[in-house]
Design an enzyme around this catalytic site. Structure first.
Site, short mmCIF file in Angstrom:
data_model
loop_
_atom_site.label_atom_id
_atom_site.label_comp_id
_atom_site.label_asym_id
_atom_site.label_seq_id
_atom_site.Cartn_x
_atom_site.Cartn_y
_atom_site.Cartn_z
N LYS A 104 0.87 -1.19 0.00
CA LYS A 104 0.00 0.00 0.00
C LYS A 104 0.89 1.21 0.00
O LYS A 104 2.03 1.17 0.48
CB LYS A 104 -0.89 0.01 1.25
CG LYS A 104 -2.09 0.93 1.15
CD LYS A 104 -3.12 0.43 0.15
CE LYS A 104 -4.46 0.22 0.72
NZ LYS A 104 -5.35 -0.65 0.02
N1 GLU Z 1 -7.14 -0.33 -3.13
C1 GLU Z 1 -7.86 -1.54 -3.38
C2 GLU Z 1 -7.86 -2.43 -2.15
O1 GLU Z 1 -7.66 -1.97 -1.05
C3 GLU Z 1 -7.41 -2.23 -4.65
C4 GLU Z 1 -5.99 -2.69 -4.68
C5 GLU Z 1 -5.56 -3.20 -6.04
O2 GLU Z 1 -6.37 -3.32 -6.92
O3 GLU Z 1 -4.36 -3.48 -6.17
O4 GLU Z 1 -8.11 -3.60 -2.22
#
Ligand code: GLU
Length: 418
Positions: free
Chosen positions: A107
Protein backbone atom coordinates in the site's frame (compact mmCIF):
# COMPACT_ATOMS: atom_id res chain seq x y z
CA UNK A 1 9.30 -2.13 14.69
CA UNK A 2 8.28 1.00 16.62
CA UNK A 3 8.30 2.99 13.36
CA UNK A 4 4.99 1.42 12.36
CA UNK A 5 3.29 2.36 15.61
CA UNK A 6 -0.25 3.55 14.83
CA UNK A 7 -3.73 2.44 16.00
CA UNK A 8 -4.54 0.91 12.60
CA UNK A 9 -1.24 -1.03 12.53
CA UNK A 10 -1.86 -2.23 16.09
CA UNK A 11 -5.29 -3.37 14.96
CA UNK A 12 -3.88 -5.36 12.01
CA UNK A 13 -1.26 -6.89 14.37
CA UNK A 14 -3.91 -7.82 16.94
CA UNK A 15 -5.92 -9.59 14.25
CA UNK A 16 -2.76 -11.35 13.04
CA UNK A 17 -1.89 -12.49 16.59
CA UNK A 18 -5.38 -13.98 17.01
CA UNK A 19 -5.05 -15.83 13.71
CA UNK A 20 -1.54 -17.02 14.60
CA UNK A 21 -2.98 -18.54 17.79
CA UNK A 22 -5.82 -20.21 15.88
CA UNK A 23 -3.36 -21.63 13.35
CA UNK A 24 -0.85 -22.44 16.06
CA UNK A 25 1.92 -20.75 14.09
CA UNK A 26 5.30 -21.28 15.79
CA UNK A 27 6.47 -18.08 17.54
CA UNK A 28 9.66 -18.10 15.46
CA UNK A 29 7.59 -17.63 12.29
CA UNK A 30 5.27 -14.90 13.55
CA UNK A 31 7.42 -11.78 13.19
CA UNK A 32 8.54 -12.91 9.77
CA UNK A 33 4.92 -13.06 8.63
CA UNK A 34 3.75 -9.95 10.43
CA UNK A 35 6.20 -7.12 9.71
CA UNK A 36 6.57 -5.48 6.30
CA UNK A 37 9.45 -6.66 4.14
CA UNK A 38 10.38 -3.10 3.22
CA UNK A 39 9.10 0.47 3.31
CA UNK A 40 10.05 3.72 1.61
CA UNK A 41 9.30 7.25 2.83
CA UNK A 42 9.92 10.13 0.44
CA UNK A 43 9.65 13.93 0.56
CA UNK A 44 7.84 15.34 -2.41
CA UNK A 45 8.50 19.00 -3.16
CA UNK A 46 6.18 20.50 -5.77
CA UNK A 47 5.47 23.94 -7.17
CA UNK A 48 2.00 25.11 -6.16
CA UNK A 49 0.02 27.08 -8.76
CA UNK A 50 0.70 30.32 -6.82
CA UNK A 51 4.46 29.86 -7.35
CA UNK A 52 5.24 28.68 -3.81
CA UNK A 53 6.93 25.35 -3.06
CA UNK A 54 5.37 22.80 -0.75
CA UNK A 55 6.78 19.50 0.46
CA UNK A 56 4.48 16.50 0.95
CA UNK A 57 5.28 13.11 2.50
CA UNK A 58 4.87 9.97 0.43
CA UNK A 59 4.95 6.33 1.56
CA UNK A 60 5.03 2.83 0.11
CA UNK A 61 5.05 -0.36 2.15
CA UNK A 62 5.63 -3.81 0.62
CA UNK A 63 4.49 -6.43 3.06
CA UNK A 64 5.88 -9.65 1.62
CA UNK A 65 7.54 -10.73 -1.62
CA UNK A 66 7.16 -14.49 -1.23
CA UNK A 67 4.50 -15.20 -3.86
CA UNK A 68 5.15 -12.65 -6.59
CA UNK A 69 5.14 -8.86 -6.99
CA UNK A 70 3.45 -6.82 -4.30
CA UNK A 71 0.05 -5.32 -5.08
CA UNK A 72 -2.08 -2.63 -3.56
CA UNK A 73 -3.59 0.80 -3.77
CA UNK A 74 -2.27 4.32 -3.52
CA UNK A 75 -4.17 6.62 -1.15
CA UNK A 76 -4.31 10.43 -1.15
CA UNK A 77 -5.66 11.56 2.23
CA UNK A 78 -4.51 13.99 4.96
CA UNK A 79 -4.23 11.19 7.57
CA UNK A 80 -1.91 8.95 5.52
CA UNK A 81 1.15 7.88 7.55
CA UNK A 82 3.59 4.97 7.65
CA UNK A 83 1.67 2.93 10.26
CA UNK A 84 -1.65 3.21 8.44
CA UNK A 85 -0.09 2.26 5.12
CA UNK A 86 1.70 -0.70 6.75
CA UNK A 87 -1.60 -2.01 8.17
CA UNK A 88 -3.30 -1.67 4.80
CA UNK A 89 -0.35 -3.46 3.13
CA UNK A 90 -0.67 -6.36 5.59
CA UNK A 91 -4.39 -6.69 4.86
CA UNK A 92 -3.63 -6.72 1.12
CA UNK A 93 -1.35 -9.74 1.71
CA UNK A 94 -4.08 -11.78 3.38
CA UNK A 95 -6.68 -10.62 0.82
CA UNK A 96 -4.55 -11.65 -2.18
CA UNK A 97 -3.70 -15.00 -0.59
CA UNK A 98 -7.36 -15.66 0.32
CA UNK A 99 -8.24 -15.20 -3.37
CA UNK A 100 -5.29 -17.25 -4.61
CA UNK A 101 -3.61 -14.32 -6.40
CA UNK A 102 0.17 -14.56 -7.01
CA UNK A 103 0.95 -11.39 -5.05
CA UNK A 104 2.15 -10.07 -1.74
CA UNK A 105 0.40 -7.06 -0.26
CA UNK A 106 1.46 -3.43 -0.57
CA UNK A 107 0.00 0.00 0.00
CA UNK A 108 1.14 3.54 -0.58
CA UNK A 109 -0.04 7.03 -0.02
CA UNK A 110 0.62 10.73 0.08
CA UNK A 111 -0.44 12.81 3.08
CA UNK A 112 -2.45 15.48 1.26
CA UNK A 113 -6.01 16.66 0.73
CA UNK A 114 -6.65 16.08 -2.98
CA UNK A 115 -9.77 18.28 -2.76
CA UNK A 116 -7.53 21.26 -1.98
CA UNK A 117 -5.12 20.73 -4.90
CA UNK A 118 -5.73 21.81 -8.48
CA UNK A 119 -5.60 19.17 -11.19
CA UNK A 120 -2.16 20.40 -12.31
CA UNK A 121 -0.84 20.30 -8.72
CA UNK A 122 -2.18 16.76 -8.35
CA UNK A 123 -0.44 15.74 -11.55
CA UNK A 124 2.89 17.24 -10.42
CA UNK A 125 2.56 15.53 -7.02
CA UNK A 126 1.70 12.15 -8.57
CA UNK A 127 4.56 12.35 -11.06
CA UNK A 128 7.06 13.38 -8.37
CA UNK A 129 5.92 10.49 -6.16
CA UNK A 130 6.30 8.06 -9.07
CA UNK A 131 9.77 9.41 -9.88
CA UNK A 132 10.86 8.87 -6.27
CA UNK A 133 9.37 5.34 -6.30
CA UNK A 134 11.09 4.19 -9.50
CA UNK A 135 13.82 2.09 -7.78
CA UNK A 136 11.11 0.48 -5.64
CA UNK A 137 8.37 -0.47 -8.16
CA UNK A 138 7.94 -2.38 -11.43
CA UNK A 139 5.45 -4.73 -13.11
CA UNK A 140 7.32 -7.67 -11.53
CA UNK A 141 8.13 -5.83 -8.29
CA UNK A 142 5.21 -3.75 -7.03
CA UNK A 143 2.04 -2.75 -8.87
CA UNK A 144 -0.11 0.16 -7.66
CA UNK A 145 -3.85 0.74 -8.08
CA UNK A 146 -6.45 3.32 -7.03
CA UNK A 147 -7.52 3.63 -3.38
CA UNK A 148 -9.13 6.45 -1.39
CA UNK A 149 -8.60 9.82 -3.13
CA UNK A 150 -7.01 8.40 -6.31
CA UNK A 151 -8.58 7.38 -9.62
CA UNK A 152 -7.83 6.13 -13.16
CA UNK A 153 -6.34 9.53 -14.15
CA UNK A 154 -3.78 9.29 -11.31
CA UNK A 155 -2.91 5.77 -12.52
CA UNK A 156 -2.45 7.12 -16.06
CA UNK A 157 0.09 9.73 -14.77
CA UNK A 158 1.99 7.01 -12.90
CA UNK A 159 2.06 4.82 -15.99
CA UNK A 160 3.25 7.73 -18.14
CA UNK A 161 6.00 8.82 -15.71
CA UNK A 162 7.29 5.25 -15.37
CA UNK A 163 7.06 4.56 -19.11
CA UNK A 164 8.94 7.76 -19.99
CA UNK A 165 11.69 6.67 -17.58
CA UNK A 166 11.97 3.17 -19.04
CA UNK A 167 11.65 4.35 -22.64
CA UNK A 168 8.68 2.28 -23.68
CA UNK A 169 5.05 1.92 -22.66
CA UNK A 170 4.65 -0.23 -19.52
CA UNK A 171 0.91 -0.64 -18.83
CA UNK A 172 1.57 -3.41 -16.25
CA UNK A 173 3.10 -0.89 -13.80
CA UNK A 174 -0.38 0.04 -12.48
CA UNK A 175 -3.92 -1.32 -12.55
CA UNK A 176 -7.16 0.62 -12.50
CA UNK A 177 -5.97 2.62 -15.53
CA UNK A 178 -8.34 4.07 -18.10
CA UNK A 179 -9.43 1.28 -20.46
CA UNK A 180 -7.89 3.11 -23.44
CA UNK A 181 -4.41 2.78 -21.87
CA UNK A 182 -4.59 -0.94 -21.15
CA UNK A 183 -7.03 -0.84 -18.24
CA UNK A 184 -9.47 -3.73 -17.87
CA UNK A 185 -13.14 -3.59 -18.62
CA UNK A 186 -14.99 -4.05 -15.35
CA UNK A 187 -12.13 -2.84 -13.10
CA UNK A 188 -13.87 0.40 -12.08
CA UNK A 189 -16.99 -1.50 -11.02
CA UNK A 190 -15.15 -4.54 -9.61
CA UNK A 191 -15.09 -3.78 -5.87
CA UNK A 192 -18.75 -2.71 -5.62
CA UNK A 193 -19.88 -5.53 -7.89
CA UNK A 194 -18.00 -7.98 -5.68
CA UNK A 195 -19.66 -6.55 -2.56
CA UNK A 196 -23.07 -7.00 -4.24
CA UNK A 197 -22.28 -10.60 -5.21
CA UNK A 198 -21.11 -11.51 -1.71
CA UNK A 199 -24.06 -9.82 0.02
CA UNK A 200 -26.36 -11.85 -2.23
CA UNK A 201 -24.53 -15.04 -1.20
CA UNK A 202 -24.78 -13.97 2.45
CA UNK A 203 -28.55 -13.48 2.17
CA UNK A 204 -28.83 -17.05 0.79
CA UNK A 205 -26.72 -18.30 3.68
CA UNK A 206 -28.88 -16.71 6.39
CA UNK A 207 -32.21 -17.09 4.57
CA UNK A 208 -32.96 -13.39 4.00
CA UNK A 209 -35.03 -12.36 0.98
CA UNK A 210 -32.71 -9.94 -0.85
CA UNK A 211 -35.63 -8.56 -2.87
CA UNK A 212 -37.14 -7.20 0.35
CA UNK A 213 -33.92 -6.06 2.01
CA UNK A 214 -32.82 -2.53 2.89
CA UNK A 215 -29.26 -1.19 2.97
CA UNK A 216 -27.34 1.73 4.48
CA UNK A 217 -23.97 2.66 3.00
CA UNK A 218 -21.21 4.72 4.63
CA UNK A 219 -19.13 6.28 1.85
CA UNK A 220 -20.16 7.21 -1.67
CA UNK A 221 -16.83 7.01 -3.50
CA UNK A 222 -16.01 4.34 -6.05
CA UNK A 223 -16.80 1.47 -3.66
CA UNK A 224 -19.92 2.88 -1.96
CA UNK A 225 -21.60 4.19 -5.12
CA UNK A 226 -21.11 1.02 -7.20
CA UNK A 227 -22.12 -1.15 -4.23
CA UNK A 228 -25.37 0.84 -4.02
CA UNK A 229 -26.11 0.27 -7.72
CA UNK A 230 -25.11 -3.36 -7.53
CA UNK A 231 -27.31 -4.04 -4.48
CA UNK A 232 -30.20 -2.18 -6.16
CA UNK A 233 -29.93 -4.56 -9.13
CA UNK A 234 -30.48 -7.46 -6.70
CA UNK A 235 -33.67 -5.66 -5.56
CA UNK A 236 -32.27 -4.05 -2.38
CA UNK A 237 -33.71 -0.69 -1.30
CA UNK A 238 -30.92 1.78 -0.41
CA UNK A 239 -32.30 3.86 2.45
CA UNK A 240 -29.27 5.89 3.57
CA UNK A 241 -25.90 7.05 2.30
CA UNK A 242 -23.23 9.24 3.89
CA UNK A 243 -19.94 10.77 2.74
CA UNK A 244 -17.21 12.92 4.32
CA UNK A 245 -19.56 15.94 4.42
CA UNK A 246 -22.75 14.38 5.85
CA UNK A 247 -25.51 12.07 4.73
CA UNK A 248 -29.05 11.47 3.52
CA UNK A 249 -31.87 9.14 4.54
CA UNK A 250 -35.19 8.16 3.02
CA UNK A 251 -36.98 5.12 4.43
CA UNK A 252 -38.81 4.67 1.08
CA UNK A 253 -35.49 4.32 -0.75
CA UNK A 254 -33.18 6.74 -2.55
CA UNK A 255 -33.31 7.19 -6.32
CA UNK A 256 -29.72 6.17 -7.09
CA UNK A 257 -29.66 7.29 -10.69
CA UNK A 258 -30.77 10.80 -9.64
CA UNK A 259 -28.28 10.68 -6.76
CA UNK A 260 -25.38 9.83 -9.12
CA UNK A 261 -26.25 12.89 -11.23
CA UNK A 262 -26.57 15.06 -8.11
CA UNK A 263 -23.17 13.96 -6.75
CA UNK A 264 -21.48 14.55 -10.12
CA UNK A 265 -22.53 18.21 -9.87
CA UNK A 266 -22.41 18.84 -6.09
CA UNK A 267 -19.47 16.55 -5.16
CA UNK A 268 -21.43 15.32 -2.12
CA UNK A 269 -24.69 13.54 -1.30
CA UNK A 270 -25.54 16.34 1.16
CA UNK A 271 -28.68 18.30 0.24
CA UNK A 272 -30.06 15.64 -2.14
CA UNK A 273 -33.74 16.57 -2.61
CA UNK A 274 -36.41 14.35 -1.05
CA UNK A 275 -34.24 12.98 1.75
CA UNK A 276 -33.62 13.88 5.41
CA UNK A 277 -30.12 14.57 6.62
CA UNK A 278 -28.32 11.97 8.73
CA UNK A 279 -24.87 11.85 10.31
CA UNK A 280 -22.27 9.14 9.80
CA UNK A 281 -22.78 7.96 13.40
CA UNK A 282 -26.58 7.75 12.92
CA UNK A 283 -26.20 5.80 9.68
CA UNK A 284 -24.19 3.07 11.40
CA UNK A 285 -26.94 2.56 13.98
CA UNK A 286 -29.85 2.74 11.53
CA UNK A 287 -32.24 -0.24 11.43
CA UNK A 288 -31.51 -1.93 8.07
CA UNK A 289 -30.79 -5.42 6.73
CA UNK A 290 -27.43 -4.66 5.13
CA UNK A 291 -24.87 -2.22 6.54
CA UNK A 292 -21.92 -1.39 4.29
CA UNK A 293 -19.07 0.66 5.76
CA UNK A 294 -17.27 1.76 2.56
CA UNK A 295 -15.10 4.62 3.80
CA UNK A 296 -12.31 4.70 6.38
CA UNK A 297 -10.83 2.39 9.03
CA UNK A 298 -12.04 2.07 12.63
CA UNK A 299 -15.67 3.17 12.18
CA UNK A 300 -17.31 0.32 14.09
CA UNK A 301 -15.89 0.49 17.59
CA UNK A 302 -16.67 -0.72 21.09
CA UNK A 303 -18.96 2.34 21.42
CA UNK A 304 -21.34 1.49 18.57
CA UNK A 305 -20.87 -2.27 17.89
CA UNK A 306 -23.58 -3.13 20.39
CA UNK A 307 -25.98 -0.71 18.71
CA UNK A 308 -25.82 -1.98 15.11
CA UNK A 309 -29.26 -2.98 13.85
CA UNK A 310 -28.31 -4.84 10.66
CA UNK A 311 -28.42 -8.54 9.70
CA UNK A 312 -25.42 -8.40 7.36
CA UNK A 313 -22.30 -6.29 7.93
CA UNK A 314 -20.51 -6.07 4.58
CA UNK A 315 -17.09 -4.42 4.92
CA UNK A 316 -16.47 -2.55 1.67
CA UNK A 317 -13.75 -0.50 3.40
CA UNK A 318 -10.46 -1.88 4.70
CA UNK A 319 -10.35 -2.25 8.48
CA UNK A 320 -13.69 -0.59 9.36
CA UNK A 321 -14.19 -2.71 12.50
CA UNK A 322 -11.83 -2.64 15.50
CA UNK A 323 -10.88 -5.83 17.39
CA UNK A 324 -12.83 -4.52 20.45
CA UNK A 325 -15.92 -4.18 18.24
CA UNK A 326 -15.27 -7.69 16.87
CA UNK A 327 -15.37 -9.02 20.44
CA UNK A 328 -18.83 -7.44 20.86
CA UNK A 329 -20.01 -8.76 17.48
CA UNK A 330 -18.89 -12.25 18.56
CA UNK A 331 -21.73 -12.05 21.13
CA UNK A 332 -24.19 -11.06 18.37
CA UNK A 333 -24.53 -14.14 16.10
CA UNK A 334 -27.60 -12.57 14.47
CA UNK A 335 -25.20 -10.33 12.49
CA UNK A 336 -23.51 -12.09 9.55
CA UNK A 337 -20.10 -10.53 8.84
CA UNK A 338 -18.49 -10.40 5.41
CA UNK A 339 -14.98 -9.34 6.46
CA UNK A 340 -13.03 -6.72 4.48
CA UNK A 341 -10.39 -9.07 3.04
CA UNK A 342 -13.20 -11.03 1.41
CA UNK A 343 -15.87 -8.36 0.93
CA UNK A 344 -13.80 -5.80 -1.01
CA UNK A 345 -11.50 -8.31 -2.76
CA UNK A 346 -13.28 -7.82 -6.11
CA UNK A 347 -11.07 -4.79 -6.77
CA UNK A 348 -7.75 -6.54 -6.51
CA UNK A 349 -9.06 -9.64 -8.28
CA UNK A 350 -9.89 -7.59 -11.38
CA UNK A 351 -6.60 -5.70 -10.92
CA UNK A 352 -4.94 -9.09 -11.25
CA UNK A 353 -6.91 -9.71 -14.46
CA UNK A 354 -5.82 -6.29 -15.74
CA UNK A 355 -2.15 -7.06 -15.01
CA UNK A 356 -2.42 -10.45 -16.76
CA UNK A 357 -4.06 -8.82 -19.80
CA UNK A 358 -1.33 -6.13 -19.90
CA UNK A 359 1.50 -8.67 -19.67
CA UNK A 360 -0.04 -10.67 -22.53
CA UNK A 361 -1.30 -7.65 -24.53
CA UNK A 362 -4.49 -9.67 -24.95
CA UNK A 363 -7.71 -8.12 -23.70
CA UNK A 364 -10.90 -9.76 -22.48
CA UNK A 365 -14.56 -8.82 -22.82
CA UNK A 366 -16.45 -7.58 -19.75
CA UNK A 367 -18.55 -10.74 -19.45
CA UNK A 368 -15.39 -12.83 -19.19
CA UNK A 369 -14.01 -10.49 -16.51
CA UNK A 370 -17.20 -10.58 -14.43
CA UNK A 371 -17.61 -14.32 -14.81
CA UNK A 372 -14.03 -15.01 -13.67
CA UNK A 373 -14.39 -12.48 -10.82
CA UNK A 374 -17.50 -14.17 -9.45
CA UNK A 375 -15.87 -17.60 -9.67
CA UNK A 376 -12.94 -16.48 -7.51
CA UNK A 377 -15.22 -14.73 -4.99
CA UNK A 378 -17.50 -17.78 -4.85
CA UNK A 379 -14.58 -20.05 -3.95
CA UNK A 380 -13.27 -17.61 -1.32
CA UNK A 381 -16.76 -17.17 0.17
CA UNK A 382 -17.52 -20.90 0.32
CA UNK A 383 -14.12 -21.71 1.85
CA UNK A 384 -14.52 -18.96 4.44
CA UNK A 385 -18.05 -19.98 5.48
CA UNK A 386 -17.07 -23.61 5.69
CA UNK A 387 -13.92 -22.94 7.79
CA UNK A 388 -15.86 -20.59 10.06
CA UNK A 389 -18.46 -23.30 10.70
CA UNK A 390 -16.01 -26.16 11.02
CA UNK A 391 -13.69 -24.38 13.46
CA UNK A 392 -16.44 -22.31 15.15
CA UNK A 393 -14.52 -19.10 14.50
CA UNK A 394 -15.76 -15.75 13.19
CA UNK A 395 -15.94 -15.08 9.46
CA UNK A 396 -13.04 -12.61 9.90
CA UNK A 397 -10.84 -15.18 11.62
CA UNK A 398 -11.74 -17.76 8.97
CA UNK A 399 -10.92 -15.46 6.03
CA UNK A 400 -7.68 -14.25 7.62
CA UNK A 401 -6.69 -17.81 8.57
CA UNK A 402 -7.01 -18.95 4.95
CA UNK A 403 -4.87 -16.02 3.77
CA UNK A 404 -2.22 -16.20 6.50
CA UNK A 405 -1.91 -20.00 6.21
CA UNK A 406 -1.16 -19.77 2.47
CA UNK A 407 1.56 -17.16 2.99
CA UNK A 408 3.01 -19.14 5.88
CA UNK A 409 3.12 -22.31 3.80
CA UNK A 410 4.76 -20.50 0.87
CA UNK A 411 7.43 -19.06 3.19
CA UNK A 412 8.06 -22.46 4.77
CA UNK A 413 8.34 -24.22 1.41
CA UNK A 414 10.69 -21.61 -0.05
CA UNK A 415 12.84 -21.77 3.08
CA UNK A 416 14.95 -19.06 4.67
CA UNK A 417 17.98 -17.78 2.74
CA UNK A 418 20.91 -18.17 3.37
N1 GLU B 1 -7.14 -0.33 -3.13
C1 GLU B 1 -7.86 -1.54 -3.38
C2 GLU B 1 -7.86 -2.43 -2.15
O1 GLU B 1 -7.66 -1.97 -1.05
C3 GLU B 1 -7.41 -2.23 -4.65
C4 GLU B 1 -5.99 -2.69 -4.68
C5 GLU B 1 -5.56 -3.20 -6.04
O2 GLU B 1 -6.37 -3.32 -6.92
O3 GLU B 1 -4.36 -3.48 -6.17
O4 GLU B 1 -8.11 -3.60 -2.22
Amino acid sequence: MEIYNHPTFQMACQQFDQVADILDIPHDDRDRLKYPKRSLIVSLPIHRDDGSTQVFSGYRVQHHLTLGPTKGGLRFHPDVCLGEVAALAMWMSWKCALCGLPYGGAKGGIACDPGKLSITELERLTRRYTQEMIPFIGPQVDVMAPDLGTNPQVMAWIMDTYSVHVGNSVPGIVTGKPVGLGGSLGRREATGRGVGYLVNRATDTIGLDIGKATAAIQGFGNVGSITALSLARYGVKIIAVTDAFGGIHNADGLNLWELEKYVAVNRSVVGFPGADSITNEELLELPCDILVPAALERQITKENAGKLKCRILAEGANGPTTPEADAILAQRPEIFLIPDVLCNAGGVVVSYFEWVQDLQSFFWGETEVVDKLFRILETAFTQTVSLSRKQKISMRMAALSLGVRRVQEAKRTRGLFP
